[in-house]
Scaffold this motif. Structure first.
Motif, PDB file in Angstrom:
ATOM      1  N   LYS A  76      26.131  28.237 -18.107  1.00 23.83           N
ATOM      2  CA  LYS A  76      25.400  29.450 -17.746  1.00 23.83           C
ATOM      3  C   LYS A  76      23.886  29.267 -17.797  1.00 23.83           C
ATOM      4  O   LYS A  76      23.142  30.200 -17.489  1.00 23.83           O
ATOM      5  CB  LYS A  76      25.804  30.595 -18.680  1.00 23.83           C
ATOM      6  N   ASN A  77      23.427  28.082 -18.206  1.00 23.65           N
ATOM      7  CA  ASN A  77      21.988  27.838 -18.367  1.00 23.65           C
ATOM      8  C   ASN A  77      21.345  28.870 -19.284  1.00 23.65           C
ATOM      9  O   ASN A  77      20.288  29.443 -18.983  1.00 23.65           O
ATOM     10  CB  ASN A  77      21.279  27.838 -17.015  1.00 23.65           C
ATOM     11  N   LEU A  78      21.999  29.102 -20.409  1.00 24.26           N
ATOM     12  CA  LEU A  78      21.502  30.038 -21.399  1.00 24.26           C
ATOM     13  C   LEU A  78      21.198  29.316 -22.698  1.00 24.26           C
ATOM     14  O   LEU A  78      21.924  28.409 -23.099  1.00 24.26           O
ATOM     15  CB  LEU A  78      22.526  31.138 -21.672  1.00 24.26           C
ATOM     16  N   VAL A  79      20.150  29.762 -23.352  1.00 20.89           N
ATOM     17  CA  VAL A  79      19.813  29.296 -24.693  1.00 20.89           C
ATOM     18  C   VAL A  79      19.846  30.508 -25.607  1.00 20.89           C
ATOM     19  O   VAL A  79      19.295  31.556 -25.274  1.00 20.89           O
ATOM     20  CB  VAL A  79      18.432  28.638 -24.732  1.00 20.89           C
ATOM     21  N   TYR A  80      20.476  30.345 -26.757  1.00 19.75           N
ATOM     22  CA  TYR A  80      20.632  31.450 -27.695  1.00 19.75           C
ATOM     23  C   TYR A  80      19.864  31.167 -28.984  1.00 19.75           C
ATOM     24  O   TYR A  80      19.701  30.024 -29.388  1.00 19.75           O
ATOM     25  CB  TYR A  80      22.101  31.658 -28.041  1.00 19.75           C
ATOM     26  N   LEU A  81      19.461  32.254 -29.613  1.00 20.24           N
ATOM     27  CA  LEU A  81      18.939  32.161 -30.971  1.00 20.24           C
ATOM     28  C   LEU A  81      19.666  33.223 -31.790  1.00 20.24           C
ATOM     29  O   LEU A  81      19.394  34.420 -31.656  1.00 20.24           O
ATOM     30  CB  LEU A  81      17.428  32.384 -31.025  1.00 20.24           C
ATOM     31  N   GLN A  82      20.618  32.773 -32.581  1.00 16.09           N
ATOM     32  CA  GLN A  82      21.342  33.671 -33.481  1.00 16.09           C
ATOM     33  C   GLN A  82      20.532  33.824 -34.752  1.00 16.09           C
ATOM     34  O   GLN A  82      20.262  32.824 -35.434  1.00 16.09           O
ATOM     35  CB  GLN A  82      22.731  33.120 -33.797  1.00 16.09           C
ATOM     36  N   MET A  83      20.170  35.044 -35.066  1.00 11.78           N
ATOM     37  CA  MET A  83      19.316  35.307 -36.220  1.00 11.78           C
ATOM     38  C   MET A  83      20.083  36.160 -37.226  1.00 11.78           C
ATOM     39  O   MET A  83      20.438  37.305 -36.930  1.00 11.78           O
ATOM     40  CB  MET A  83      18.037  36.024 -35.769  1.00 11.78           C
TER      41      MET A  83
END
Length: 126
Positions: A76-83
């Motif tokens: 999906k060409n997504l970058v996540y930041l789980q905080m």
């Protein structure tokens, strides 16, 4: 042209969680390092986390290590930041950035990142 769009910011209570997303388009990102930075009013933009797209290895600022997790979705060409375990001092505008690096070197330096998103506000109430 690389285009980055952040989403997922908002208001959360102390100790809560949020997941930020960065939609990346315009290139094949296998040779990129993707970073998250944050900035509060009157302060310099600071490094939060980065991920090397090719192998998914994450790097973190000491202030968020153990609480934040960076990841990417190749399809999906997504970058996540789980905080997680958010604190009031995490309040800031969070920016996604992309660094086209020839050798996969991960840097925390702002001026090494070639493309930036518009940012998303994260507010943690005490």
């Amino acid at each position: 042209q690389v285009h980055l769009v952040e989403s997922g910011g908002g208001l959360v209570q102390n100790g809560g969680s949020l997941r930020l997303s960065c939609a990346a388009s315009g290139r094949t990102f296998s040779n990129y390092v993707m970073g998250w930075f944050r900035q509060t009013q009157g302060k310099e933009r600071e490094f939060v986390a980065a991920i090397r797209w090719s192998d998914g290895r994450g790097y973190y600022a000491d202030s968020v290590k153990g609480r934040f997790t960076i990841s990417r979705d190749n399809a999906k060409n997504l970058v996540y930041l789980q905080m997680n375990s958010l604190k009031p001092e995490d309040t800031a505008v969070y920016y996604c950035a992309a660094d086209e690096t020839q050798f996969g070197i991960v840097t925390t330096a702002l001026d090494q990142y070639d493309y930036w998103g518009q940012g998303t506000q994260v507010t943690v109430s005490s």
